[in-house]
Design a protein around this motif. Structure first.
Motif, short mmCIF file in Angstrom:
data_model
loop_
_atom_site.label_atom_id
_atom_site.label_comp_id
_atom_site.label_asym_id
_atom_site.label_seq_id
_atom_site.Cartn_x
_atom_site.Cartn_y
_atom_site.Cartn_z
N THR A 146 0.83 -1.20 0.00
CA THR A 146 0.00 0.00 0.00
C THR A 146 0.86 1.25 0.00
O THR A 146 0.40 2.34 -0.33
N ARG A 202 -14.27 11.82 3.20
CA ARG A 202 -13.89 12.01 1.79
C ARG A 202 -14.12 13.45 1.38
O ARG A 202 -13.33 14.04 0.65
N ALA A 243 -7.18 5.25 3.06
CA ALA A 243 -7.57 3.94 2.53
C ALA A 243 -8.89 3.51 3.15
O ALA A 243 -9.81 3.05 2.46
N THR A 245 -11.32 5.27 4.55
CA THR A 245 -12.51 6.08 4.26
C THR A 245 -12.88 6.06 2.77
O THR A 245 -13.92 6.59 2.40
N GLY A 246 -12.03 5.46 1.95
CA GLY A 246 -12.36 5.35 0.53
C GLY A 246 -11.86 6.52 -0.29
O GLY A 246 -12.16 6.63 -1.48
N LEU A 247 -11.07 7.39 0.33
CA LEU A 247 -10.48 8.48 -0.43
C LEU A 247 -9.35 7.95 -1.30
O LEU A 247 -9.06 8.47 -2.38
N GLY A 248 -8.71 6.91 -0.85
CA GLY A 248 -7.58 6.31 -1.56
C GLY A 248 -6.28 6.61 -0.84
O GLY A 248 -6.01 7.77 -0.53
N ALA A 249 -5.51 5.55 -0.59
CA ALA A 249 -4.28 5.71 0.19
C ALA A 249 -3.33 6.72 -0.43
O ALA A 249 -2.59 7.39 0.28
N LEU A 250 -3.36 6.83 -1.75
CA LEU A 250 -2.40 7.71 -2.42
C LEU A 250 -3.04 9.03 -2.84
O LEU A 250 -2.51 9.73 -3.72
N ALA A 251 -4.18 9.35 -2.25
CA ALA A 251 -4.89 10.57 -2.66
C ALA A 251 -4.08 11.82 -2.34
O ALA A 251 -3.36 11.89 -1.35
N THR A 252 -4.21 12.81 -3.20
CA THR A 252 -3.68 14.14 -2.91
C THR A 252 -4.82 14.91 -2.24
O THR A 252 -5.93 14.95 -2.77
N THR A 289 7.08 15.22 -3.81
CA THR A 289 6.52 16.57 -3.72
C THR A 289 5.12 16.54 -3.15
O THR A 289 4.28 15.74 -3.56
N GLY A 404 -7.41 -0.84 4.85
CA GLY A 404 -8.67 -0.27 4.39
C GLY A 404 -9.58 -1.25 3.67
O GLY A 404 -10.65 -0.88 3.20
N GLU B 159 -7.03 -4.01 -3.81
CA GLU B 159 -5.85 -3.14 -3.67
C GLU B 159 -6.04 -1.87 -4.50
O GLU B 159 -5.64 -0.79 -4.07
N VAL B 162 -8.17 0.41 -2.49
CA VAL B 162 -7.43 0.94 -1.34
C VAL B 162 -6.52 2.09 -1.77
O VAL B 162 -6.45 3.12 -1.13
N LEU B 163 -5.82 1.89 -2.88
CA LEU B 163 -4.84 2.89 -3.30
C LEU B 163 -5.48 4.12 -3.92
O LEU B 163 -5.04 5.24 -3.68
N PHE B 164 -6.51 3.92 -4.73
CA PHE B 164 -7.02 5.04 -5.52
C PHE B 164 -8.39 5.54 -5.07
O PHE B 164 -8.89 6.53 -5.59
N GLY B 165 -9.03 4.83 -4.16
CA GLY B 165 -10.27 5.30 -3.58
C GLY B 165 -11.53 4.75 -4.24
O GLY B 165 -11.47 4.13 -5.31
N VAL B 166 -12.64 4.98 -3.56
CA VAL B 166 -13.93 4.42 -3.98
C VAL B 166 -14.35 4.95 -5.33
O VAL B 166 -14.82 4.21 -6.20
#
Lengths: 411, 183
Positions: A146, A202, A243, A245-252, A289, A404, B159, B162-166
């Motif tokens: 992740t 989110r 992860a 909450t569903g925003l995504g682990a790599l979200a900006t 960054t 998540g 996965e 998880v990484l990119f969101g719902v």
């Protein structure tokens, strides 16, 4: 006579080299959310009566060995002279610096730091950490899969940690425990702000702020604004939150910086500067960054202090914290929020009702030398069997495949 | 037939040498045991599974160009797997669900991945999906291969979420569904 001196000198030099080689030094970094449990476990693996340690105070002057951000422990483990140094950078920072070796270093207390038997030597906030070294072990709130830091990122290839060498007795993935989190609102937040849903989270972290009415369902709260605060990209707490909450682990995301006296707030129990608030400034951490708003606190402890302040002008902050830091913040006046309507409790985590948790991992490289691996394995098992927070891994009635992911029963 | 002491000792030595070689040269042994990657064979089973409908894989381009591109071999590997992960005829439908197209196998729509880190992570997921199946791909007609496919697809779909969101998960599912419905 000259020959005798030469021989004596050589023998002495060899003896010193031997002693130096017998000494084991392990440097650990990573999860700030789990630092309290890890520090407890470290103290418990030293041979009885041999441990001395020193640790860094915080800006509040209230640090203990449990919540300090850096420490050095000296003593014997299994009869071998051992030094363990810690400096907590966040889980992602931990994975990055351990998997990305030798490209990154972490600063630790110098070998010569003066240590004392328990309760230890508390050193002033700001004491220089002068040993810049590649860390051996990362505590992480997330699986490496992740993390941003696996594969090749920005031209640096990150090793898969514990691909071949593992700690015998741990579940797959070097899991040592269950790390738990809470949403927390700032000291002066209205009483109506009592819950955070995944949808709310989110919205809040995607946009940076939202009307309180979306959290309370009260039209009178439409003019009150809740602002998002949080951690930087080195944080596993942040990654798990996004992860889960569903925003995504790599979200900006967009996070605001709580200021106190014009600078980032890192002490508790006062008043933050009045609005308007500003987004976290752009930053670069170890080559990654963070655009405007995407940055945040390096330390969960500092964020816990910041959220414990009051706010003004129909505004408040909300954030996410590891259980230990959340406890500190709540103790200092911040408000615990339920998650999707469920209050945090050990039982709610254990039974699968409260899902804001992940697995804690103790990672090291396959190339870790045997004597360091021995200490790392001992520490991993001490956490897993004893010092991990309740509920322990083996007491969980539920499981999840990754950070998540859906929580399912394991019986 | 009697076996002399010398023969026993020599046999033991031979076993030891083979074991040692296996320990020090695992790559050699593994490549011998596993053999080269074999693409899934065409199935004689009628088109019951969604994945039997050939997707328009890799036809779209992400807004941010990946810094790491899959090698042609890796891309081909996923593509070949997509063509037919169908198991042998004797697989009972109630035992195995429908094989579906993994989310990581198709390029996401423009704008779905918004940072370079996300693009790199997506490429890694795609690569890992291919790698997770390659060891079992000697005989794609086996139930074991089908089971592995389903496990990998579920794991990597999760996965992805998880990484990119719902929202990204939902959008990518639409991409997969549209691809699956193409004649």
């Amino acid at each position: 006579m000259k020959l005798l001196k030469l021989m004596t000198g050589s023998i002495l030099a060899l003896a010193l080299v031997g002693a130096a080689q017998a000494q084991t030094t392990m440097r650990i970094t990573g999860s700030t959310a789990f630092r309290s449990n890890t520090h407890t476990a470290i103290q418990n693996i030293f041979d009885a009566g041999t441990l001395t340690f020193a640790y860094l105070d915080n800006a509040n002057g209230t640090a203990t060995i449990s919540n300090t951000s850096a420490a050095i422990f000296k003593g014997n483990i299994g009869g071998v002279a051992t030094t363990i140094k810690s400096h907590w950078s966040g889980s992602e920072g931990g994975i990055q610096t351990v998997a990305g070796a030798p490209n990154f270093t972490v600063s630790y207390f110098a070998d010569t730091t003066s240590t004392l038997p328990p309760p230890g030597n508390k050193l002033p906030n700001g004491t220089a950490l002068t040993d810049s070294s590649v860390p051996d072990v990362a505590m992480a709130d997330t699986f490496q899969a992740t993390s941003i830091f696996h594969g090749t990122v920005n031209g640096i290839t990150y090793a898969t940690l514990n691909k071949q060498k593992k700690t015998t007795g741990l579940p797959a993935g070097q899991i040592v425990g269950v790390v738990q989190f809470e949403f927390v609102a700032s000291n002066s937040a209205p009483g109506g702000l009592a819950n955070m849903t995944s949808q709310n989270a989110r919205d809040l972290w995607a946009n940076g702020h939202m009307a309180l009415s979306l959290l309370t369902g009260v039209s009178g709260d439409e003019s009150f604004t809740v602002y998002a605060a949080g951690r930087d990209i080195d944080s596993g707490t942040r990654l798990t939150t996004f992860a889960e909450t569903g925003l995504g682990a790599l979200a900006t995301v967009k996070q605001y910086e709580p200021l106190k006296g014009g600078v980032r707030a890192n002490t508790c129990c006062g008043a933050l500067d009045a609005p308007p608030y500003t987004l976290e400034p752009p930053a670069t951490i170890n080559g990654i960054t963070e655009p405007l708003g995407d940055g945040g606190y390096t330390s969960g402890g500092d964020l816990a202090n910041a959220i414990s302040n009051t706010t003004s002008g129909s505004t408040c902050f909300a954030t996410y914290l590891g259980l230990s830091d959340a406890g500190t913040a709540i103790g200092n006046g911040a408000h615990a929020l339920t998650y999707n309507g469920i209050p945090y409790s050990v039982t709610a985590v254990q039974e699968g009702q409260y899902t804001f948790w992940g697995y804690e991992h103790l990672f090291y490289r396959d190339t870790t030398v045997a004597k360091v691996k021995t200490v790392a394995d001992k520490l991993a098992l001490q956490i897993f069997n004893t010092d991990a927070p309740a509920p322990h891994y083996n007491d969980m009635k539920v499981t999840r495949k990754t950070d998540g992911a859906v929580v399912t029963q394991n019986f | 037939m009697s076996v002399t002491k010398l023969e026993v000792i020599l046999s033991a030595l031979l076993v030891l040498i083979v074991c040692e070689a296996g320990y020090y040269l695992p790559g050699l042994l593994a490549s011998y045991v596993q053999g080269p990657y074999i693409p899934p064979a065409a199935s004689s089973t009628p088109a019951k599974v969604i994945a039997d409908v050939r997707p328009t894989a890799f036809s779209q381009t992400a807004r941010v160009q990946p810094t790491i591109r899959l090698t042609q071999r890796e891309s081909r590997k996923v593509e070949m797997m997509l063509q037919d992960p169908t198991p042998a005829e004797d697989i009972r439908e109630e035992e195995l669900g429908e094989a579906t197209i993994p989310l990581v196998s198709l390029d996401p729509p423009d704008g779905l991945l918004t940072s370079e880190e996300q693009v790199v992570a997506f490429d890694m997921l795609r690569q890992e999906f291919a790698e997770s199946l390659s060891a079992f791909a000697q005989d794609p007609s086996t139930p074991e291969y089908r089971r592995r496919w389903e496990e990998a697809q579920q794991t990597f779909d999760e996965e992805f979420g998880v990484l990119f969101g719902v929202e990204a998960y939902n959008q990518q599912q639409n991409v997969v569904m549209r691809a699956a419905m193409q004649p």
